[in-house]
Write a protein that holds these residues in place. Structure first.
Motif, PDB file in Angstrom:
ATOM      1  N   GLU A  79       1.945  -2.300  -2.091  1.00 57.99           N
ATOM      2  CA  GLU A  79       0.840  -2.548  -3.024  1.00 57.99           C
ATOM      3  C   GLU A  79      -0.519  -2.442  -2.331  1.00 57.99           C
ATOM      4  O   GLU A  79      -1.523  -2.113  -2.965  1.00 57.99           O
ATOM      5  CB  GLU A  79       1.023  -3.903  -3.694  1.00 57.99           C
ATOM      6  CG  GLU A  79       2.297  -3.979  -4.527  1.00 57.99           C
ATOM      7  CD  GLU A  79       2.448  -5.293  -5.259  1.00 57.99           C
ATOM      8  OE1 GLU A  79       1.557  -5.625  -6.066  1.00 57.99           O
ATOM      9  OE2 GLU A  79       3.447  -6.001  -5.022  1.00 57.99           O
ATOM     10  N   LEU A  80      -0.563  -2.713  -1.032  1.00 59.96           N
ATOM     11  CA  LEU A  80      -1.792  -2.515  -0.266  1.00 59.96           C
ATOM     12  C   LEU A  80      -2.115  -1.027  -0.187  1.00 59.96           C
ATOM     13  O   LEU A  80      -3.263  -0.614  -0.356  1.00 59.96           O
ATOM     14  CB  LEU A  80      -1.629  -3.112   1.130  1.00 59.96           C
ATOM     15  CG  LEU A  80      -2.872  -3.137   2.027  1.00 59.96           C
ATOM     16  CD1 LEU A  80      -3.942  -4.050   1.459  1.00 59.96           C
ATOM     17  CD2 LEU A  80      -2.490  -3.579   3.447  1.00 59.96           C
ATOM     18  N   VAL A  81      -1.096  -0.219   0.046  1.00 65.75           N
ATOM     19  CA  VAL A  81      -1.273   1.236   0.069  1.00 65.75           C
ATOM     20  C   VAL A  81      -1.756   1.731  -1.299  1.00 65.75           C
ATOM     21  O   VAL A  81      -2.686   2.551  -1.394  1.00 65.75           O
ATOM     22  CB  VAL A  81       0.049   1.934   0.461  1.00 65.75           C
ATOM     23  CG1 VAL A  81      -0.075   3.455   0.346  1.00 65.75           C
ATOM     24  CG2 VAL A  81       0.458   1.548   1.877  1.00 65.75           C
ATOM     25  N   GLU A  82      -1.150   1.220  -2.345  1.00 68.52           N
ATOM     26  CA  GLU A  82      -1.536   1.625  -3.701  1.00 68.52           C
ATOM     27  C   GLU A  82      -2.987   1.277  -4.004  1.00 68.52           C
ATOM     28  O   GLU A  82      -3.686   2.045  -4.681  1.00 68.52           O
ATOM     29  CB  GLU A  82      -0.605   0.952  -4.728  1.00 68.52           C
ATOM     30  CG  GLU A  82       0.812   1.487  -4.699  1.00 68.52           C
ATOM     31  CD  GLU A  82       1.753   0.681  -5.570  1.00 68.52           C
ATOM     32  OE1 GLU A  82       1.340  -0.409  -6.029  1.00 68.52           O
ATOM     33  OE2 GLU A  82       2.892   1.124  -5.788  1.00 68.52           O
ATOM     34  N   THR A  87      -0.505  -0.948  13.461  1.00 68.81           N
ATOM     35  CA  THR A  87       0.279  -0.103  12.556  1.00 68.81           C
ATOM     36  C   THR A  87       1.779  -0.353  12.585  1.00 68.81           C
ATOM     37  O   THR A  87       2.471  -0.093  11.614  1.00 68.81           O
ATOM     38  CB  THR A  87      -0.004   1.379  12.859  1.00 68.81           C
ATOM     39  OG1 THR A  87       0.565   2.190  11.844  1.00 68.81           O
ATOM     40  CG2 THR A  87       0.546   1.795  14.224  1.00 68.81           C
ATOM     41  N   GLY A  88       2.317  -0.850  13.720  1.00 70.31           N
ATOM     42  CA  GLY A  88       3.764  -1.052  13.799  1.00 70.31           C
ATOM     43  C   GLY A  88       4.518   0.259  13.656  1.00 70.31           C
ATOM     44  O   GLY A  88       4.324   1.199  14.430  1.00 70.31           O
ATOM     45  N   SER A  89       5.347   0.356  12.643  1.00 70.97           N
ATOM     46  CA  SER A  89       6.127   1.575  12.396  1.00 70.97           C
ATOM     47  C   SER A  89       5.272   2.726  11.879  1.00 70.97           C
ATOM     48  O   SER A  89       5.748   3.853  11.782  1.00 70.97           O
ATOM     49  CB  SER A  89       7.238   1.298  11.384  1.00 70.97           C
ATOM     50  OG  SER A  89       6.674   0.980  10.114  1.00 70.97           O
ATOM     51  N   GLY A  90       4.022   2.437  11.540  1.00 66.69           N
ATOM     52  CA  GLY A  90       3.145   3.464  10.972  1.00 66.69           C
ATOM     53  C   GLY A  90       3.261   3.582   9.473  1.00 66.69           C
ATOM     54  O   GLY A  90       2.679   4.494   8.876  1.00 66.69           O
ATOM     55  N   ALA A  91       3.987   2.676   8.842  1.00 72.53           N
ATOM     56  CA  ALA A  91       4.300   2.813   7.419  1.00 72.53           C
ATOM     57  C   ALA A  91       3.062   2.930   6.543  1.00 72.53           C
ATOM     58  O   ALA A  91       3.004   3.784   5.644  1.00 72.53           O
ATOM     59  CB  ALA A  91       5.166   1.639   6.958  1.00 72.53           C
ATOM     60  N   ILE A  92       2.047   2.095   6.779  1.00 71.22           N
ATOM     61  CA  ILE A  92       0.858   2.119   5.926  1.00 71.22           C
ATOM     62  C   ILE A  92       0.088   3.422   6.127  1.00 71.22           C
ATOM     63  O   ILE A  92      -0.173   4.170   5.176  1.00 71.22           O
ATOM     64  CB  ILE A  92      -0.049   0.916   6.210  1.00 71.22           C
ATOM     65  CG1 ILE A  92       0.627  -0.387   5.775  1.00 71.22           C
ATOM     66  CG2 ILE A  92      -1.393   1.072   5.483  1.00 71.22           C
ATOM     67  CD1 ILE A  92      -0.159  -1.629   6.147  1.00 71.22           C
ATOM     68  N   GLY A  93      -0.293   3.695   7.362  1.00 72.94           N
ATOM     69  CA  GLY A  93      -1.112   4.872   7.632  1.00 72.94           C
ATOM     70  C   GLY A  93      -0.434   6.180   7.296  1.00 72.94           C
ATOM     71  O   GLY A  93      -1.041   7.078   6.701  1.00 72.94           O
ATOM     72  N   ILE A  94       0.825   6.307   7.653  1.00 69.38           N
ATOM     73  CA  ILE A  94       1.556   7.550   7.376  1.00 69.38           C
ATOM     74  C   ILE A  94       1.746   7.739   5.871  1.00 69.38           C
ATOM     75  O   ILE A  94       1.650   8.860   5.368  1.00 69.38           O
ATOM     76  CB  ILE A  94       2.908   7.544   8.125  1.00 69.38           C
ATOM     77  CG1 ILE A  94       2.654   7.639   9.635  1.00 69.38           C
ATOM     78  CG2 ILE A  94       3.797   8.693   7.664  1.00 69.38           C
ATOM     79  CD1 ILE A  94       3.895   7.436  10.482  1.00 69.38           C
ATOM     80  N   SER A  95       1.994   6.647   5.145  1.00 67.47           N
ATOM     81  CA  SER A  95       2.126   6.754   3.689  1.00 67.47           C
ATOM     82  C   SER A  95       0.818   7.231   3.063  1.00 67.47           C
ATOM     83  O   SER A  95       0.833   8.049   2.129  1.00 67.47           O
ATOM     84  CB  SER A  95       2.532   5.405   3.092  1.00 67.47           C
ATOM     85  OG  SER A  95       3.817   5.020   3.533  1.00 67.47           O
ATOM     86  N   LEU A  96      -0.306   6.735   3.555  1.00 67.57           N
ATOM     87  CA  LEU A  96      -1.605   7.203   3.063  1.00 67.57           C
ATOM     88  C   LEU A  96      -1.780   8.691   3.359  1.00 67.57           C
ATOM     89  O   LEU A  96      -2.243   9.458   2.504  1.00 67.57           O
ATOM     90  CB  LEU A  96      -2.731   6.396   3.706  1.00 67.57           C
ATOM     91  CG  LEU A  96      -2.873   4.944   3.252  1.00 67.57           C
ATOM     92  CD1 LEU A  96      -3.881   4.213   4.129  1.00 67.57           C
ATOM     93  CD2 LEU A  96      -3.293   4.855   1.784  1.00 67.57           C
ATOM     94  N   LYS A  97      -1.421   9.102   4.546  1.00 65.93           N
ATOM     95  CA  LYS A  97      -1.567  10.509   4.942  1.00 65.93           C
ATOM     96  C   LYS A  97      -0.680  11.418   4.100  1.00 65.93           C
ATOM     97  O   LYS A  97      -1.082  12.530   3.730  1.00 65.93           O
ATOM     98  CB  LYS A  97      -1.232  10.653   6.426  1.00 65.93           C
ATOM     99  CG  LYS A  97      -1.361  12.064   6.985  1.00 65.93           C
ATOM    100  CD  LYS A  97      -2.802  12.511   7.079  1.00 65.93           C
ATOM    101  CE  LYS A  97      -2.908  13.845   7.817  1.00 65.93           C
ATOM    102  NZ  LYS A  97      -4.297  14.337   7.904  1.00 65.93           N
TER     103      LYS A  97
END
Length: 284
Positions: free
Chosen positions: A102-105, A124-134
């Motif tokens: 929901e933060l990404v959304e 970023t950890g696993s990169g889930a937020i940033g990579i999902s945005l990209k």
């Protein structure tokens, strides 16, 4: 050790009963079986009466035993779903949670028309937020940072697997950022030490504590981000944060005190709890 060879159906029934009797979640058995086979739920349903190969049966039994000692399913399989994609995970990174989607959304909704943005995903950890945005906005320029070099390696592997180009830099909070960014997003450590008794054993024993807990009743990282933020965002930049469900007022106060001219707002998640804060500058 099970001595007889079971069908897929029998294996699910046997291990679900075992897991249930030991206080676990029976759906974990199906999740592990799907991970071992690489099948979809429909494919598994079609194979219910077929014999489970002994190698897979032994693999499943071993995973079940580790699950019953507290290991999360995602670590056992080595991956977790997030925002419609599959991310590698291991004990050096947090398992991405659905509420973080929901933060990404929120970021995507606020910048639905901007084709070019400079964005940083902090911790970023696993990169889930940033990579999902990209993946959703291929033209955005993404920087991923983390204090843990091991976590950054996992994030880079995920970027490579999902075929997105990102930059990854090791460093503490906003220190690695050079220049100004349009968007900074972070799911930082925010759990207070006295909340340990409320947490699942599997989280406490296997997920990285450095990514979970923060001093000052869970607010330390927000205060540090506020102290470092001024010269890291553009004049109309925005900061997006995940927060604990009881922290909205305190986190908003931190940023409102530091930036009285900024628009500071919180947002509820699908469960109706305040789980996100946005700090938006409108020109400085």
């Amino acid at each position: 050790m099970i001595k007889q060879q079971l069908t897929y159906f029998q294996a699910q029934q046997y291990f679900q009963k075992l897991v249930s009797s030991r206080g676990g979640e029976p759906p974990a058995v199906t999740e592990l079986l799907l991970g071992i086979t690489g099948w979809t739920p429909i494919e598994l349903l079609r194979q219910q009466r077929e014999l489970l190969p002994l190698s897979q049966q032994q693999q499943l039994e071993g995973m079940i035993q580790r699950y019953l000692t507290g290991w999360p399913v995602q670590y056992l399989l080595g991956h977790a779903a997030f925002f419609g994609h599959d991310f590698l995970v291991d004990p050096t990174v947090l398992i991405p949670r659905p509420e973080t989607e929901e933060l990404v959304e929120w970021v995507l909704a606020d910048f639905s028309q901007q084709t070019m943005l400079k964005v940083a995903d902090i911790g970023t950890g696993s990169g889930a937020i940033g990579i999902s945005l990209k993946l959703e906005r291929p033209n955005w320029q993404l920087l991923l940072t983390d204090l843990s070099s091991a976590a950054l390696q996992t994030a880079q592997k995920n970027a490579d697997r999902l075929q997105v180009k990102i930059s990854a830099v090791s460093g503490d909070l906003l220190a690695p950022l050079t220049g100004k960014y349009d968007v900074i997003v972070s799911n930082p450590p925010y759990i207070a030490a006295d909340e340990r008794p409320l947490m699942d054993r599997s989280v406490l024993e296997h997920e990285p504590a450095v990514a979970l807990f923060a001093a000052e009743n869970g607010l330390q990282i927000y205060r540090l981000l506020a102290e470092q933020l001024a010269d890291k965002l553009t004049a109309t930049g925005s900061l997006y944060l995940e927060i604990g469900f009881r922290q909205a007022a305190a986190v908003k106060k931190i940023f409102q005190s530091r930036f009285p001219m900024a628009q500071v707002s919180s947002k509820k998640d699908i469960a109706g709890k305040d789980r996100m804060v946005r700090v938006r500058f409108t020109g400085r």
